[in-house]
Write an enzyme that holds these catalytic residues in place. Sequence first.
Site, PDB file in Angstrom:
ATOM      1  N   GLU A  93       0.813  -1.224   0.000  1.00  0.00           N
ATOM      2  CA  GLU A  93       0.000   0.000   0.000  1.00  0.00           C
ATOM      3  C   GLU A  93       0.843   1.270   0.000  1.00  0.00           C
ATOM      4  O   GLU A  93       0.522   2.237  -0.691  1.00  0.00           O
ATOM      5  CB  GLU A  93      -0.903  -0.009   1.242  1.00  0.00           C
ATOM      6  CG  GLU A  93      -1.897   1.132   1.255  1.00  0.00           C
ATOM      7  CD  GLU A  93      -2.762   1.108   2.505  1.00  0.00           C
ATOM      8  OE1 GLU A  93      -3.361   2.156   2.813  1.00  0.00           O
ATOM      9  OE2 GLU A  93      -2.838   0.071   3.163  1.00  0.00           O
ATOM     10  N   ASP A  94       1.940   1.283   0.786  1.00  0.00           N
ATOM     11  CA  ASP A  94       2.670   2.537   1.029  1.00  0.00           C
ATOM     12  C   ASP A  94       4.041   2.634   0.353  1.00  0.00           C
ATOM     13  O   ASP A  94       4.738   3.628   0.522  1.00  0.00           O
ATOM     14  CB  ASP A  94       2.861   2.744   2.547  1.00  0.00           C
ATOM     15  CG  ASP A  94       1.528   2.958   3.247  1.00  0.00           C
ATOM     16  OD1 ASP A  94       0.587   3.410   2.579  1.00  0.00           O
ATOM     17  OD2 ASP A  94       1.424   2.664   4.447  1.00  0.00           O
TER      18      ASP A  94
END
Length: 725
Positions: A93-94
């Site tokens: 996600e990051d």
Amino acid sequence: MPGIVVEPKQQKPETPEDKLLRRLCKVLSDYLDREHIDDIVRAYHFGAEAHAGQFRKSGEAYICHPVTVAITLAEMRMDTRGIMAAILHDVIEDTPVSKKQLGAKFSPEVAELVDGVTKLTKLDNKSRAEAQAENVRKMFLAMAKDLRVIMVKLADRLHNMQTLGAMPPAAKRRIAKETLEIYAPIANRLGMNKIRHQLESLGFKALYPRRHEIINQAVKKARGNRKEIIDTIQGSIQNRLIQADMACTVAGREKNVASIYQKMLHKKIPFSDVFDVYAFRIYCNEVDDCYRALGCVHNLYKPIPGRFKDYIALPKANGYQSLHTVLIGPYGVPIEIQIRTHVMHRMSESGIAAHWLYKSENESNETAQARANEWLRDLLEIQKSAGDSMEFIDNLKVDLFPQEVFVFTPQGGIIKLPRGATVVDFAFAVHTDIGNSCVSARIDKKLVPLQTQLENGMTVEVITASWARPNPLWLNYVATAKARSSIRTYLKHFKQQEAINLGRRLLEKELQSLDLQLDAIDEHRIQQVLSVLKMQSLDELLEDIGLGNKMPLLVAKRIGQEDVQAAVKLDDHESRNETPLIIKGTEGMVVTLAKCCRPIPGDPIIGFFNPGKGIVVHHHECRNSNDVRKKQTSWLDVEWSEEATGDFPAEIRIEMLNQRGTLATIASIISSMESNIENVKVVDQDERVSVDLITLTVKDRVHLANIIRKLKKLNIVLKLTRVKA
């Protein structure tokens, strides 16, 4: 050499992330081999490199968060790949790392787990609520494949709640509300009480800081005041168990601030009344010892009737097992006692996590695993039929707050349902097909209606019929998400199909007046009309006609004309097709009989389009139909089919003598004429005369006329008329 001082080599100071890694390895060393710990350390270094330069709002390096999540899971004895997924859960996600890269570097299993926890990105044109609902829905789909997904998510949410201080107030409240509404109940449903209590306490503190502070201060004050009473009670229980030669442990149990607040709120009682319940737990070695210990405490203090619950014989839906009883102790204070084995206690704290934690003690944790999987299967069935993510979340919330009742099938099987569940919920819990075709039931061999609420210990037998279909009214009293979702899905598809069938009949009727047949019309012409009307398919157009959103005459003219782009306007004086639409009255939800005049077979009738609902049929003499007739484009001629069968409601106004037994006599006559009374309303009444409106079911106009003729012969009947408007 003299004069030269060699300074000792300075060690590099240990960073917070190094301390966390050391702590994680220490916990892991209690139950994992060296090679597995090395794999986890490798995942840590990969994650630390991927998150390099990223910091949390609190100021610490981002990698500290996933490592703390991994420590929480390690304390539950999570397996190697589960711990690796926890460390890497934010990588997809990051950071630029993809799921494919993660699978190649570690294993496809780890990549799947991380992907299950990862939020959906690029949710275009969606509100925050819809996006969050979609995330939860996706998470549950991943959970169905692997329960470790939700465990990583719960541990992640727990650390986010512990570090909520750095967030802005609005975000704090939003996250806390979501935690209390979704994640704490999920932890409860999976039997993970330790995490649930922490999530509830942290969520309550963030959402209601002032209330938390006041109750917390009151708890501290009361704890000091009542320590002596608690010690006295605990000593008495312990001594009685020793006298009975039982090796049991007694421990005090303090309610958390959130549960105290909930009790005050729901029972509308002050703090002093809540805290008067002193709570103790007794831990035993064997199940038999639990019941013996129960006998000991019931001999020591008097039990309060109706407050005993046996969750050992009948565990909760999340696998929780314990004996609960409330006693009247010294000074007249209530004492709450929970009695369980050490294994049951570990299960109540870890719940589904016990599947990994205590693999040697197979029976209880496999039961918890089976219960969790059964629940997830039900949720998957619901999510397949849910219209959108928000509907799925509504159904999930209903399912997350159960207070169970236990009922039996005729074969002796136990079905768990939430408090307030009805016969319909039971039917859908047994099987969706049984729910869809149920007509009534027998409870303990006595016939009961479908809306009957179930109580503990009832034996329920569902009566089905091949012709039966779900009724929209069921939605008013069902209590389970599965029943509600199944009914909505059926009605949605049923109404759609009925609308398509009616739309086809209406369009074919209008095309006949233009000497055309729908099946004979060129496909290219149909596609041109659909393009002009901005419809995707013929079924969509027919559904729109059936629901009254489009006039069939206008659509027929559009199909019949050479240039389909030309505008079609229906002149007020233009002749309409004289062929009426034949109805049976049993077409379903797209043909409804007006309640103002209650038309029955044999009556002269008229129909008009109600956009979104279909055709509403009125009696010709109904006042409302006069208004409808003025709107030339919205009404059509309809006639009863000669094959119309069934029971139709009709209303009669009856003036009768106001004396004892009058209504019973009338009801008896109506019943003898093979009719049934649906409703009686007293319009006016004095000492001599009573004026009543009676709704009864009849086959047709002749049947009603026979009933009226028979009633008029009674001396007690002064005047009788049929209500047509």
